[in-house]
Design a protein around this motif. Structure first.
Motif: not given
Length: 395
Positions: A215-228
């Protein structure tokens, strides 16, 4: 802060091509530090509480305590009293049988909470236990209904999902942030396995989010995993047009604490560590020793306020004499030297890091970003943001 105010703030950053950064915190100190670092919002999760206790984030999934009680206590006793301006998002366990969720959310709103997220979430549980939870209406759909009700109450919603199927289901209620939880942050050094893991994570994130009708006023984000670390994050950002930002827990709270603690203990233990203060015990200091002392002091304290008069007091000299001596030996004034030192360091940070511009300014001794930006433009003929962009364009 109201939901529409949070959305406007996040939309402005996205319009300015800035990635969003959220921080999961488990103590008032971490929350305070996160706000001072200009994060976009704070998540108050029970996993953070366990991190602060020296236990894995998965401790939040054990029945040793009531997650909602723990989070509310942390919020009321450590976070709320800090009078933070950042949006505060509370983790809410949707299947808690001890509360009326509808009334509980009303109480949270009255208590100043800006939003909620589904945490602890069953999305990180699989196998027979997950099947049993789902069959007894203690599963994922309970979390979907929770966030749907929260959104109707005007709360900002952050929805954790772990699979494409969960993302598609959760998207039916259009949460404000759809966050792909990649599992626990693993930490560790860069190696072949880490690179492979990042590549598979990138493919998973890309293939999941491209299937979702954003949606136009929505945001996609990521969390955790191998990202440090920041390079890991930007590997995902730069190869994925759907991701708006990153939410960090251990990466902001546990890993820096572990690294800095080990470093500081080693510094205190190591007799060979440079100690410029030893010069002050020498009664035979020459003018060149004074200059070396000042330069060493700047090396150590460039991020703090530095006064030539205070240095003169330490050396038992007059400020006027020390000022003349410094300019004679170095060729420029003390003030010019400090400014050049800080701005040269800021250029390195702009080139080599992804820190927000305000954070770059603070790290080199300029808490007022406007002042830093004016100095930078005066010395280099361009703004810090333009300098960073032009350097990246060359790459």
């Amino acid at each position: 802060m109201k939901r529409h105010d949070i959305l406007k703030s996040l939309e402005r950053k996205r319009d300015n091509h800035e990635y969003l950064i959220g921080a999961s915190v488990g103590s008032g100190l971490t929350a305070k530090n996160a706000e001072e670092s200009d994060v976009d919002f704070l998540l108050i999760l029970s996993s953070g509480i366990y991190r602060q206790r020296g236990v894995s984030s998965y401790g939040a999934y054990l029945s040793s305590s009531n997650s909602n009680e723990e989070v509310l206590k942390l919020y009321q006793h450590e976070i709320w009293p800090r009078n933070l301006a950042s949006p505060l998002i509370l983790g809410l366990f949707a299947s808690d049988p001890t509360i009326d969720l509808d009334q509980y959310m009303d109480d949270l709103i009255d208590g100043g909470v800006a939003g909620i997220t589904n945490y602890p979430t069953v999305t990180l549980i699989d196998g027979r236990f997950r099947s049993a939870l789902e069959s007894r209406e203690l599963g994922f759909m309970t979390e979907v209904k929770l966030l749907e009700a929260a959104k109707k109450k005007g709360l900002f919603t952050v929805a954790f999902v772990h699979t494409l199927e969960e993302a598609l289901t959760m998207q039916k209620i259009s949460p404000d942030i759809l966050c792909l939880h990649l599992g626990l942050t693993t930490g560790g050094s860069l190696g072949a396995k880490k690179i492979s893991s990042l590549q598979s994570t990138h493919r998973f994130v890309l293939n999941t989010f491209k299937r979702i009708n954003k949606q136009s006023n929505q945001f996609f984000m990521i969390y955790g995993g191998p990202i440090d670390n920041a390079p890991d994050t930007h590997f995902i950002f730069n190869n994925n047009p759907y991701v708006d930002g990153y939410i960090g827990g251990s990466v902001f709270e546990r890993i820096p604490s572990e690294h800095s603690f080990k470093y500081l203990v080693n510094e205190f233990r190591n007799e060979e560590t440079r100690n410029y203060l030893m010069n002050l015990t020498d009664d035979t200091m020459e003018p060149s020793d004074y200059i070396r002392f000042i330069k060493s002091f700047i090396d150590e304290h460039y991020a703090s306020e530095i006064s030539l008069s205070e240095l003169a007091d330490l050396l038992h000299l007059s400020t006027a004499y020390l000022s003349r001596l410094f300019k004679k030996e170095i060729g420029i004034s003390f003030t010019e030297y400090v400014v050049n030192y800080r701005l040269n360091l800021s250029k390195k940070l702009l080139r080599r890091s992804v820190l927000p511009l305000k954070e770059v300014a603070q790290q080199v001794g300029y808490p007022n970003y406007s002042h830093f930006s004016k100095l930078f433009k005066k010395y280099y003929g361009q703004s810090p943001s333009f300098y960073r962009k032009s350097y990246k364009d060359k790459d």
